[in-house]
Motif scaffolding. Structure first.
Motif, short mmCIF file in Angstrom:
data_model
loop_
_atom_site.label_atom_id
_atom_site.label_comp_id
_atom_site.label_asym_id
_atom_site.label_seq_id
_atom_site.Cartn_x
_atom_site.Cartn_y
_atom_site.Cartn_z
N MET B 1 -15.71 40.72 81.96
CA MET B 1 -16.65 39.97 80.38
C MET B 1 -15.83 39.65 79.80
N PHE B 4 -14.86 35.52 81.20
CA PHE B 4 -15.53 34.46 80.99
C PHE B 4 -15.88 34.32 79.41
N ASN B 7 -12.66 32.15 78.89
CA ASN B 7 -12.31 31.50 79.92
C ASN B 7 -13.06 30.80 80.14
N SER B 8 -14.26 30.75 79.94
CA SER B 8 -15.35 29.75 80.32
C SER B 8 -15.99 28.95 80.12
N SER B 9 -15.83 27.68 80.34
CA SER B 9 -16.52 27.00 78.43
C SER B 9 -18.05 27.03 78.08
N LEU B 10 -18.93 28.24 79.52
CA LEU B 10 -20.39 28.51 78.77
C LEU B 10 -20.31 29.54 78.48
N GLY B 11 -19.54 30.66 78.96
CA GLY B 11 -18.93 31.82 77.93
C GLY B 11 -18.92 32.22 76.51
N LYS B 13 -19.47 28.95 74.84
CA LYS B 13 -21.02 28.53 74.03
C LYS B 13 -21.21 29.99 73.45
N LEU B 14 -21.45 31.06 73.85
CA LEU B 14 -22.41 32.40 74.51
C LEU B 14 -21.55 32.32 73.07
#
Lengths: 247, 231
Positions: B1, B4, B7-11, B13-14
């Motif tokens: 977890m 993300f 690493n992740s664009s949506l993560g 943004k969270l």
């Protein structure tokens, strides 16, 4: 009608491009934008010059092939229309029209106004499908689907993958495209099965290909020729985050 | 977890959404405290006394600093990536798309103004209040008790240029919040077409309440310090 066209010319992907100015004259108001470019190209060929390369195919707004950033707007000045669906009557007689290719790092220019949009294909290949065993056609009413879900799915499925969203977004984000695909399948029982895997795979591919992050400006939905709403981006965020928290 | 979230664009943004939410709640709390300074300077000083450099106030300060730092670092990381994704060749002609708020496209610039204002604010107030107590001193550089917040407000906003700078700061914060507050719901997926107008309305109300609350203290202390019992 007469127009002055400022068109981006670029020999190939590696060359440095520049704007060139052309005049087109005696254009009927009911000529479509792409027909106007055809007329220009016809003149250029007659003059022994290289015609302007631009993408087009169905010319009825459903294939997603045409692109073009016209006077600062993806697909030009009409709302909810592709470039092939706009007509010269939309412009003032004698106007100077600036025509540019999509500008986004993930959509490199191949030639003139043509960009490489295969990044969208790669995102689709990462998860924009449902896995079913092919067999005889199932009964249309075997799986009842609420009207609201079917409508929402169809609204998202209207995406033609033209790239206007990423081309308009100041962050070069492909979120509206990815969200439309994820949403259209997630709202149907056939697509629901793989919804979480799909959201994760498509977002991972989108990030890998160098698209930017969504900052919720809403510019994508304003310029989308199919007027797809950012409500689908909210659904993608939900799908993705809940999938990650379950991991 | 953890992966993300970085690493992740949506993560990422969270993280922006959660830290942003935390900061908005803190600002609302801070604004409520400040408004007390208009109603009762003694009451305000009692709050300053209660918080001071007690363990809970220090813990709160550390968490708050972490929130600001994470929000800022992630904003830089996201913006750099976005800048790269946009490509080196920009459009020669651009228009403002329909329905797109100016603030939504200028969040980083607004964020920098907010941060600059925050640094000035730390110099004007925090360094003369909590920091003085942390250092174990009983008076600050102006000769006031570190718990005499009302005196510090009176002193700072008797100078017109601070009034102007702080109002510009609050205005930048207002713009930042009109986009940020509804955007944090969108980033976690708690939004849809029915709720966009409502969320944007809520964002405008929250931003305006915060602006008016902070601005009222500055203006009251500048124009009529007597109302604030400072005569």
């Amino acid at each position: 009608m007469n127009f002055t066209l400022k068109i981006w010319r670029q020999k190939d992907a590696k060359s440095k491009g520049a704007f060139e100015t052309y005049k087109v004259e005696n254009i009927s108001a009911d000529t479509s934008f792409l027909e106007m470019l055809d007329i220009l190209n016809n003149d250029l060929v007659h003059q022994g010059k290289e015609p302007v390369a631009f993408d087009h195919d169905c010319r009825e707004g459903i294939c997603g092939m045409c692109s073009l950033h016209i006077d600062g707007q993806a697909h030009g000045p009409s709302k909810g229309a592709t470039t092939c669906q706009i007509y010269m009557r939309k412009f003032k007689d004698g106007a100077t029209i600036t025509i540019e290719p999509w500008r986004s790092a993930a959509f490199p220019v191949i030639k003139d106004l043509v960009v490489n949009r295969s990044a969208y294909d790669q995102i689709l290949q990462a998860g924009g499908f449902i896995s079913v065993r092919t067999n005889s056609v199932p009964d249309a009413n075997a799986i009842p689907i609420p009207k609201k879900d079917a409508d929402e799915s169809m609204d998202a499925a209207a995406c033609i993958g033209c790239g206007a969203c990423a081309a308009t977004c100041k962050n070069g984000s492909a979120m509206l495209f990815v969200a439309a695909r994820v949403s259209s399948l997630a709202k149907l029982p056939q697509g629901r099965v793989e919804a979480t895997r799909r959201a994760k795979a498509m977002v991972a591919k989108m990030d890998e290909l160098g698209f930017g992050n969504c900052t919720n400006t809403g510019a994508c939905q304003a310029e989308c020729p199919k007027q797809i709403s950012i409500t689908h981006i909210a659904r993608l965020n939900r799908e993705f985050l809940s999938a990650k928290f379950k991991d | 977890m953890s992966c993300f979230l970085s690493n992740s664009s949506l993560g990422k943004k969270l993280v922006m959404s959660v830290t942003g939410c935390f900061l908005v709640l803190f600002i609302l709390f801070h604004m409520s405290m400040n408004v007390t300074a208009i109603i009762s300077p003694e009451g305000y000083n009692a709050i300053c006394e209660f918080l001071g450099a007690n363990w809970y106030a220090l813990a709160g300060t550390v968490v708050l600093a972490a929130g600001v730092l994470i929000h800022f670092i992630y904003a830089i990381i996201l913006t750099l990536r976005n800048y790269k994704a946009r490509g080196s060749q920009r459009y020669a002609v651009t228009v403002q798309e329909e329905g797109v708020a100016w603030a939504s496209k200028n969040m980083l610039v607004l964020g920098f103004i907010v941060l600059a204002g925050l640094l000035l604010h730390l110099f004007n107030f925090w360094s003369k209040m909590q920091l003085v107590e942390i250092m174990g001193q009983h008076t600050n550089s102006l000769g006031y008790s570190p718990a005499d917040g009302a005196a510090l407000i009176r002193y700072t906003f008797s100078q017109w240029y601070y009034v102007v700078i702080y109002l510009v700061w609050f205005a930048a914060l207002w713009f930042h919040l009109t986009h940020g507050v509804w955007s944090m719901f969108q980033s976690v997926g708690w939004a849809n077409d029915t709720w966009y107008p409502r969320l944007k309305c809520i964002a405008n109300i929250v931003a305006t309440i915060i602006f008016l609350g902070f601005a009222a203290v500055v203006l009251v202390y500048f124009f009529c310090p007597c109302i604030a019992g400072a005569c």
